[in-house]
Design a protein around this motif. Sequence first.
Motif, PDB file in Angstrom:
ATOM      1  N   UNK A 271       0.803  -1.225   0.000  1.00 22.97           N
ATOM      2  CA  UNK A 271       0.000   0.000   0.000  1.00 22.97           C
ATOM      3  C   UNK A 271       0.834   1.274   0.000  1.00 22.97           C
ATOM      4  N   UNK A 272       2.155   1.138   0.009  1.00 23.54           N
ATOM      5  CA  UNK A 272       3.031   2.312  -0.004  1.00 23.54           C
ATOM      6  C   UNK A 272       4.338   1.952  -0.695  1.00 23.54           C
ATOM      7  N   UNK A 273       5.080   2.961  -1.089  1.00 20.44           N
ATOM      8  CA  UNK A 273       6.358   2.742  -1.761  1.00 20.44           C
ATOM      9  C   UNK A 273       7.416   2.348  -0.733  1.00 20.44           C
ATOM     10  N   UNK A 274       8.069   1.227  -0.988  1.00 16.48           N
ATOM     11  CA  UNK A 274       9.117   0.772  -0.091  1.00 16.48           C
ATOM     12  C   UNK A 274       8.685  -0.420   0.735  1.00 16.48           C
ATOM     13  N   UNK A 275       9.657  -1.282   1.026  1.00 17.67           N
ATOM     14  CA  UNK A 275       9.356  -2.539   1.705  1.00 17.67           C
ATOM     15  C   UNK A 275       8.998  -2.367   3.172  1.00 17.67           C
ATOM     16  N   UNK A 276       9.469  -1.288   3.800  1.00 16.82           N
ATOM     17  CA  UNK A 276       9.274  -1.125   5.238  1.00 16.82           C
ATOM     18  C   UNK A 276       8.350   0.045   5.584  1.00 16.82           C
ATOM     19  N   UNK A 277       7.773   0.681   4.585  1.00 19.24           N
ATOM     20  CA  UNK A 277       7.043   1.932   4.791  1.00 19.24           C
ATOM     21  C   UNK A 277       5.714   1.748   5.507  1.00 19.24           C
TER      22      UNK A 277
END
Length: 328
Positions: A284-290
Amino acid sequence: MKERDILAFGSIVIDNLLIVNKFPALNETIQVEKYRYTFGGAGANVAVAVSRLGGKSGIFAVSGYDFKKMGYEKCLTEQLVDIRGAIFTKEFPMARSFIVSKENSEDQILYYYEKKKRTVQLLFENRNLAEKLSKDYKILHFSTGHFEFYKAFLEKHKTKHLISFDPGQETFSYPYRVVRLLKYTNILFMNNHEAKRIKEVLKIKSIKQLRGPSLICVSLGAEGSIILYKEKVYRIPAVKPSKVIDPTGAGDSHRAGFLVALLKGYDIKTAGRIASTVASFTIEAEGAQTSLPTWEKVVRRYEHFFKEPFPEPSTSWKETEKELLSRN
């Protein structure tokens, strides 16, 4: 005494994320719609996801001279990840990945290690540290990384641990190194493409014929996953996210969710459902940990998607561990 939960072996990486409307053809130039750099690396992704879910996690991986400068050290510390195993070096920067991502599609990923051989040397030089740290943990999770070190470590590893293994894209680069690690593995995670490659290498018709792991979980993307355990096949649906932005790291958060659920005493099917729920947040967001969820958020989405109250644990970790430690 094992007081912590999951020690993740893998990588600490800066992900360079490029969002595109289509993948380029050979010799074609296309416009990148968005660019971001985010914190990533399969090992670190799992460690952060475990911590967000309330577990006690750690990381064993080589970082780089920019680990602190770029804020990654602070990020992991703030997420309560044990970074005693984050091997610092002044010789080279953290590894970089370049992820070309298209909505509702799979990623294209390129990795860059400035000094890959030296990275492997540092891992071997710190093998005693890995052994020492592992004594504090219940599960050792091995993800995309340096398989020659993994093999050497597991051959000499003296303490009985549950070993979880997610070879990722290394299945295509070094399939025989993946195969050599299966005899040490209790839980194997793969996607359908990786499973197909392993079947080709071993010349088997079905992944059910794979010897070694007690449990095999195969991710099927938007179709969910299947779990093979004790002659049973569990089919787990993909939990629908509120929006689809970037699939990077969804596999890592899925693995974290599954392992944390087992540690909490959930049965295999419920653990698979929890893992699917956790993974739905990541895209649901850019990046694996966001956008990694807390346990409370997982509970609410689970109940909404499966239309049932969130279940209570049905067993104990000790019972699950005993069963999974007996390999095929």
